[in-house]
Design a protein around this motif. Structure first.
Motif, PDB file in Angstrom:
ATOM      1  N   PRO A  31      -7.148   6.130  -5.447  1.00  0.00           N
ATOM      2  CA  PRO A  31      -6.085   5.006  -5.475  1.00  0.00           C
ATOM      3  C   PRO A  31      -6.416   3.872  -6.722  1.00  0.00           C
ATOM      4  O   PRO A  31      -7.510   3.876  -7.104  1.00  0.00           O
ATOM      5  CB  PRO A  31      -6.391   4.404  -4.205  1.00  0.00           C
ATOM      6  CG  PRO A  31      -7.604   4.437  -3.580  1.00  0.00           C
ATOM      7  CD  PRO A  31      -8.186   5.851  -4.132  1.00  0.00           C
ATOM      8  N   HIS A  61      -0.931  12.955  -2.562  1.00  0.00           N
ATOM      9  CA  HIS A  61      -0.085  13.644  -1.574  1.00  0.00           C
ATOM     10  C   HIS A  61       1.208  14.004  -2.186  1.00  0.00           C
ATOM     11  O   HIS A  61       1.539  13.363  -3.150  1.00  0.00           O
ATOM     12  CB  HIS A  61       0.205  12.737  -0.188  1.00  0.00           C
ATOM     13  CG  HIS A  61       0.893  11.457  -0.644  1.00  0.00           C
ATOM     14  ND1 HIS A  61       0.254  10.406  -1.263  1.00  0.00           N
ATOM     15  CD2 HIS A  61       2.364  11.248  -0.696  1.00  0.00           C
ATOM     16  CE1 HIS A  61       1.332   9.193  -1.516  1.00  0.00           C
ATOM     17  NE2 HIS A  61       2.350   9.774  -1.373  1.00  0.00           N
ATOM     18  N   GLY A  93       2.119   5.213  -0.329  1.00  0.00           N
ATOM     19  CA  GLY A  93       1.624   6.355   0.337  1.00  0.00           C
ATOM     20  C   GLY A  93       1.968   6.629   1.611  1.00  0.00           C
ATOM     21  O   GLY A  93       3.295   6.583   1.754  1.00  0.00           O
ATOM     22  N   LYS A 118       4.227   7.266  -8.534  1.00  0.00           N
ATOM     23  CA  LYS A 118       3.322   6.591  -9.118  1.00  0.00           C
ATOM     24  C   LYS A 118       3.895   6.581 -10.757  1.00  0.00           C
ATOM     25  O   LYS A 118       3.805   5.541 -11.308  1.00  0.00           O
ATOM     26  CB  LYS A 118       1.890   7.555  -9.069  1.00  0.00           C
ATOM     27  CG  LYS A 118       0.710   7.051 -10.323  1.00  0.00           C
ATOM     28  CD  LYS A 118      -0.058   8.190 -10.649  1.00  0.00           C
ATOM     29  CE  LYS A 118       0.619   9.199 -11.396  1.00  0.00           C
ATOM     30  NZ  LYS A 118      -0.370   9.984 -12.046  1.00  0.00           N
ATOM     31  N   TYR A 147      -1.580   4.899  -3.677  1.00  0.00           N
ATOM     32  CA  TYR A 147      -2.186   6.159  -3.315  1.00  0.00           C
ATOM     33  C   TYR A 147      -1.234   7.283  -3.403  1.00  0.00           C
ATOM     34  O   TYR A 147      -0.193   7.106  -3.186  1.00  0.00           O
ATOM     35  CB  TYR A 147      -2.561   6.208  -1.744  1.00  0.00           C
ATOM     36  CG  TYR A 147      -3.476   4.988  -1.215  1.00  0.00           C
ATOM     37  CD1 TYR A 147      -4.759   5.304  -0.996  1.00  0.00           C
ATOM     38  CD2 TYR A 147      -3.312   3.793  -0.943  1.00  0.00           C
ATOM     39  CE1 TYR A 147      -5.645   4.578  -0.746  1.00  0.00           C
ATOM     40  CE2 TYR A 147      -4.008   2.847  -0.400  1.00  0.00           C
ATOM     41  CZ  TYR A 147      -5.293   3.293  -0.446  1.00  0.00           C
ATOM     42  OH  TYR A 147      -6.299   2.158   0.170  1.00  0.00           O
ATOM     43  N   TYR A 148      -1.855   8.330  -4.271  1.00  0.00           N
ATOM     44  CA  TYR A 148      -0.718   9.050  -4.793  1.00  0.00           C
ATOM     45  C   TYR A 148      -0.908  10.618  -4.676  1.00  0.00           C
ATOM     46  O   TYR A 148      -0.669  11.628  -5.186  1.00  0.00           O
ATOM     47  CB  TYR A 148      -0.245   9.021  -6.281  1.00  0.00           C
ATOM     48  CG  TYR A 148      -1.426   8.789  -6.985  1.00  0.00           C
ATOM     49  CD1 TYR A 148      -1.641  10.160  -7.984  1.00  0.00           C
ATOM     50  CD2 TYR A 148      -2.552   7.928  -7.192  1.00  0.00           C
ATOM     51  CE1 TYR A 148      -2.763  10.431  -8.894  1.00  0.00           C
ATOM     52  CE2 TYR A 148      -3.615   8.123  -8.222  1.00  0.00           C
ATOM     53  CZ  TYR A 148      -3.768   9.389  -9.110  1.00  0.00           C
ATOM     54  OH  TYR A 148      -4.742   9.302  -9.825  1.00  0.00           O
ATOM     55  N   ASN A 154       0.935  -1.228  -0.031  1.00  0.00           N
ATOM     56  CA  ASN A 154      -0.132   0.047  -0.037  1.00  0.00           C
ATOM     57  C   ASN A 154       0.956   1.435  -0.007  1.00  0.00           C
ATOM     58  O   ASN A 154       1.520   1.468   1.015  1.00  0.00           O
ATOM     59  CB  ASN A 154      -1.018   0.005   0.995  1.00  0.00           C
ATOM     60  CG  ASN A 154      -2.145  -0.867   0.994  1.00  0.00           C
ATOM     61  OD1 ASN A 154      -3.145  -0.391   0.411  1.00  0.00           O
ATOM     62  ND2 ASN A 154      -2.083  -1.904   1.390  1.00  0.00           N
ATOM     63  N   ASN A 210      -7.566  12.163  -7.069  1.00  0.00           N
ATOM     64  CA  ASN A 210      -6.606  11.414  -7.212  1.00  0.00           C
ATOM     65  C   ASN A 210      -6.994   9.804  -6.398  1.00  0.00           C
ATOM     66  O   ASN A 210      -6.376   9.441  -5.590  1.00  0.00           O
ATOM     67  CB  ASN A 210      -5.209  11.481  -6.587  1.00  0.00           C
ATOM     68  CG  ASN A 210      -4.954  13.040  -7.029  1.00  0.00           C
ATOM     69  OD1 ASN A 210      -4.688  13.192  -8.252  1.00  0.00           O
ATOM     70  ND2 ASN A 210      -4.535  14.139  -6.308  1.00  0.00           N
TER      71      ASN A 210
END
Length: 194
Positions: free
Chosen positions: A181, A144, A103, A151, A141-142, A101, A179
């Motif tokens: 995930p 941030h 992020g 990514k 998860y991108y 995962n 955005n």
């Protein structure tokens, strides 16, 4: 059938791929949800190697494992970029799956994030040891700071993998804001007989 969220789809893929008795890797244990999920898939004869760089993630996962009375997990506090050094010799070429995962740890310091170099290094260290028809599943998860870079580098890597050796899938919603995930799954293809 309803469309699955990225997390639900990642678990669907792992359920299809991971078998009882497998040795698997949770490369970002976070709060322990995937670690527990994997431990149930591999059963008492399997093992989960869980790694995370943050003390809070390791402590949260230990607590969850204790609550669930799970004993088939080995936890390590380190960067997943160093994963190669923790794979036992007898598991070289015998990994039944892995999950990431990417992020930051939910509910924690958002400045501590997974980084492209360590993530790419971890994936590259796992690929040769993955059993045929087994998968590395990444939930990306991108949204941030720094997330886009990871990514982009991840997608560059997986797009370049030899299609004769690996099948790569990308799953995600394209009409959601902020955005959302998405999932990348890398499956090792069955070795060709000579």
């Amino acid at each position: 059938m309803t469309l699955k969220s990225a997390l639900q789809f990642s678990h669907h893929l792992l359920t299809e791929s991971v078998e009882e008795g497998d040795f698997v890797v949770d490369a970002t244990v976070g709060n322990g949800h995937d670690t527990v999920f994997l431990s149930k898939l591999v059963g008492t004869n399997g093992t989960v190697l869980g790694i995370d760089i943050q003390t809070q993630a390791i402590e949260n996962t230990k607590k969850r494992l204790k609550e669930e009375k799970i004993t088939n997990v080995q936890l390590l506090q380190d960067s997943h970029g160093n994963l190669e050094s923790y794979i036992p010799n007898e598991k070289h070429g015998n990994i039944g799956g892995a999950v990431f995962n990417l992020g930051y740890l939910p509910g924690s310091d958002k400045s501590i994030i997974t980084k492209p170099d360590s993530t790419i290094g971890a994936i590259q260290s796992l690929l040769p040891h993955l059993l045929p028809k087994k998968q590395i599943v990444l939930v990306v998860y991108y949204g941030h700071e720094g997330g886009d870079k990871e990514k982009d580098e991840l997608l560059t890597l997986v797009s370049s993998l030899d299609q004769n050796q690996f099948s790569v899938l990308q799953y995600g919603f394209i009409n959601q804001k902020n955005n959302p995930p998405f999932v990348v799954a890398i499956e090792k293809r069955k070795a060709r007989s000579s």
